[in-house]
Design a protein around this motif. Structure first.
Motif, short mmCIF file in Angstrom:
data_model
loop_
_atom_site.label_atom_id
_atom_site.label_comp_id
_atom_site.label_asym_id
_atom_site.label_seq_id
_atom_site.Cartn_x
_atom_site.Cartn_y
_atom_site.Cartn_z
N MET A 125 0.83 -1.21 0.00
CA MET A 125 0.00 0.00 0.00
C MET A 125 0.87 1.26 0.00
SD MET A 125 -3.09 -0.83 2.58
CE MET A 125 -4.13 -2.25 2.34
N VAL A 126 1.92 1.26 0.81
CA VAL A 126 2.82 2.43 0.85
C VAL A 126 3.48 2.61 -0.51
CG1 VAL A 126 4.93 3.36 1.87
CG2 VAL A 126 3.19 2.33 3.33
N GLN A 127 3.88 1.51 -1.14
CA GLN A 127 4.54 1.60 -2.44
C GLN A 127 3.57 2.06 -3.53
OE1 GLN A 127 6.21 -2.33 -2.52
NE2 GLN A 127 8.23 -1.57 -1.96
N ALA A 128 2.27 1.92 -3.32
CA ALA A 128 1.28 2.35 -4.31
C ALA A 128 1.03 3.86 -4.25
CB ALA A 128 -0.04 1.59 -4.08
N LEU A 129 1.54 4.51 -3.23
CA LEU A 129 1.35 5.96 -3.12
C LEU A 129 2.10 6.68 -4.24
CD1 LEU A 129 1.91 6.45 0.72
CD2 LEU A 129 -0.27 6.61 -0.51
N TYR A 133 4.22 11.60 -2.13
CA TYR A 133 3.55 11.19 -0.90
C TYR A 133 4.31 10.05 -0.23
CZ TYR A 133 -0.38 13.81 -2.94
OH TYR A 133 -1.18 14.76 -3.50
N ARG A 134 4.76 9.08 -1.04
CA ARG A 134 5.48 7.92 -0.51
C ARG A 134 6.77 8.37 0.19
NH1 ARG A 134 6.02 5.19 -4.99
NH2 ARG A 134 8.05 6.03 -5.48
N ILE A 135 7.51 9.24 -0.47
CA ILE A 135 8.79 9.72 0.10
C ILE A 135 8.53 10.47 1.40
CG2 ILE A 135 10.73 11.28 -0.28
CD1 ILE A 135 10.91 8.78 -2.02
N THR A 136 7.56 11.38 1.38
CA THR A 136 7.26 12.16 2.58
C THR A 136 6.77 11.26 3.71
OG1 THR A 136 6.69 14.07 1.20
CG2 THR A 136 5.92 14.11 3.48
N SER A 163 1.33 18.84 3.79
CA SER A 163 0.24 18.49 2.87
C SER A 163 0.47 17.10 2.27
CB SER A 163 0.15 19.54 1.76
OG SER A 163 -0.80 19.16 0.80
N ASN A 164 1.70 16.83 1.83
CA ASN A 164 2.02 15.52 1.25
C ASN A 164 1.77 14.40 2.26
OD1 ASN A 164 2.76 16.63 -1.18
ND2 ASN A 164 4.96 16.43 -0.84
N LEU A 165 2.15 14.62 3.51
CA LEU A 165 1.94 13.61 4.55
C LEU A 165 0.45 13.40 4.79
CD1 LEU A 165 3.02 11.61 6.60
CD2 LEU A 165 3.21 13.50 8.23
N ARG A 169 -1.59 9.90 4.04
CA ARG A 169 -2.41 9.20 5.04
C ARG A 169 -3.83 8.98 4.52
NH1 ARG A 169 0.11 12.36 10.22
NH2 ARG A 169 1.66 10.76 10.71
N GLU A 170 -4.40 10.00 3.88
CA GLU A 170 -5.75 9.86 3.32
C GLU A 170 -5.78 8.78 2.24
OE1 GLU A 170 -8.74 11.08 4.26
OE2 GLU A 170 -7.56 11.77 5.97
N LYS A 171 -4.77 8.77 1.38
CA LYS A 171 -4.69 7.77 0.31
C LYS A 171 -4.56 6.37 0.92
CE LYS A 171 -4.00 6.38 -4.00
NZ LYS A 171 -5.06 6.34 -4.99
N LEU A 172 -3.77 6.25 1.97
CA LEU A 172 -3.63 4.94 2.63
C LEU A 172 -4.96 4.50 3.25
CD1 LEU A 172 -0.11 5.26 4.27
CD2 LEU A 172 -0.77 3.72 2.42
#
Length: 189
Positions: A125-129, A133-136, A163-165, A169-172
């Motif tokens: 899931m993290v890798q799908a960001l 967003y993933r880096i942040t 904002s990226n963080l 989180r919302e995307k996750l």
């Protein structure tokens, strides 16, 4: 894996400083798993992680004389891998179109679903960001960087980091809700 500052590790590092190929190979093999784990957090796939890992190890070997033996080698190595991943991201970011996920639906996250996730599923899931967003997310949540440090590393504002963080989180949450919904539908059939 040798303990930090153990005689075995220090001997291995001395061999690397003398450009001994066998010592370099042994160091690579000893820390491959740890370094690959760090790199995988910052990429979408194993191939990109391997590229970052190899670039990182090249930096380790060429900058080994700057390693302070009073400090943890593993932490020093991890920091180099993170910085190499950030360099990779900055190079790639110039060529990528940033994804807009403003329209992502909000979802209620079930605590039970989170506890039942495997490490591999969570990493997926993290890798799908999206890359930014993933880096942040990794820098802030996994590696403990402050928003000021993230902003400096990525060349963005502190507000953009926050904002990226938040968006990560919302995307996750959305990804988790979808996974939970898919699992419920699969089980209820």
């Amino acid at each position: 894996m040798p303990e930090d500052n153990s005689a075995v590790l220090l001997e291995l590092l001395d061999g690397c400083l003398r450009a001994n190929r066998r010592s370099q190979e042994m160091l690579y093999k000893q820390f491959y798993g740890y370094a690959m784990g760090v790199c995988m957090r910052y990429t979408r796939n194993r191939e990109a992680a391997r590229e970052i890992l190899n670039d990182g190890f090249l930096k380790v070997l060429t900058r080994l004389e700057s390693y302070d033996r009073e400090r943890s080698f593993k932490v020093w190595l991890g920091r180099i891998m993170i910085n190499t991943a950030l360099d990779h991201y900055r190079r790639e970011a110039r060529h990528q179109v940033h994804e807009d996920i403003q329209a992502a639906e909000t979802a209620h996250v079930n605590e039970v679903a989170i506890s039942q996730l495997s490490h591999a599923e969570l990493m997926e899931m993290v890798q799908a960001l999206p890359p930014a967003y993933r880096i942040t997310f990794n820098l802030a949540v996994i590696d403990g960087y402050s928003h000021e440090e993230i902003a400096e590393q990525l060349g963005i504002s502190v507000g953009a980091s926050k904002s990226n963080l938040s968006r990560a989180r919302e995307k996750l949450k959305v990804l988790l809700a979808k996974k939970t919904r898919d699992e419920y539908e699969r089980v209820s059939r």
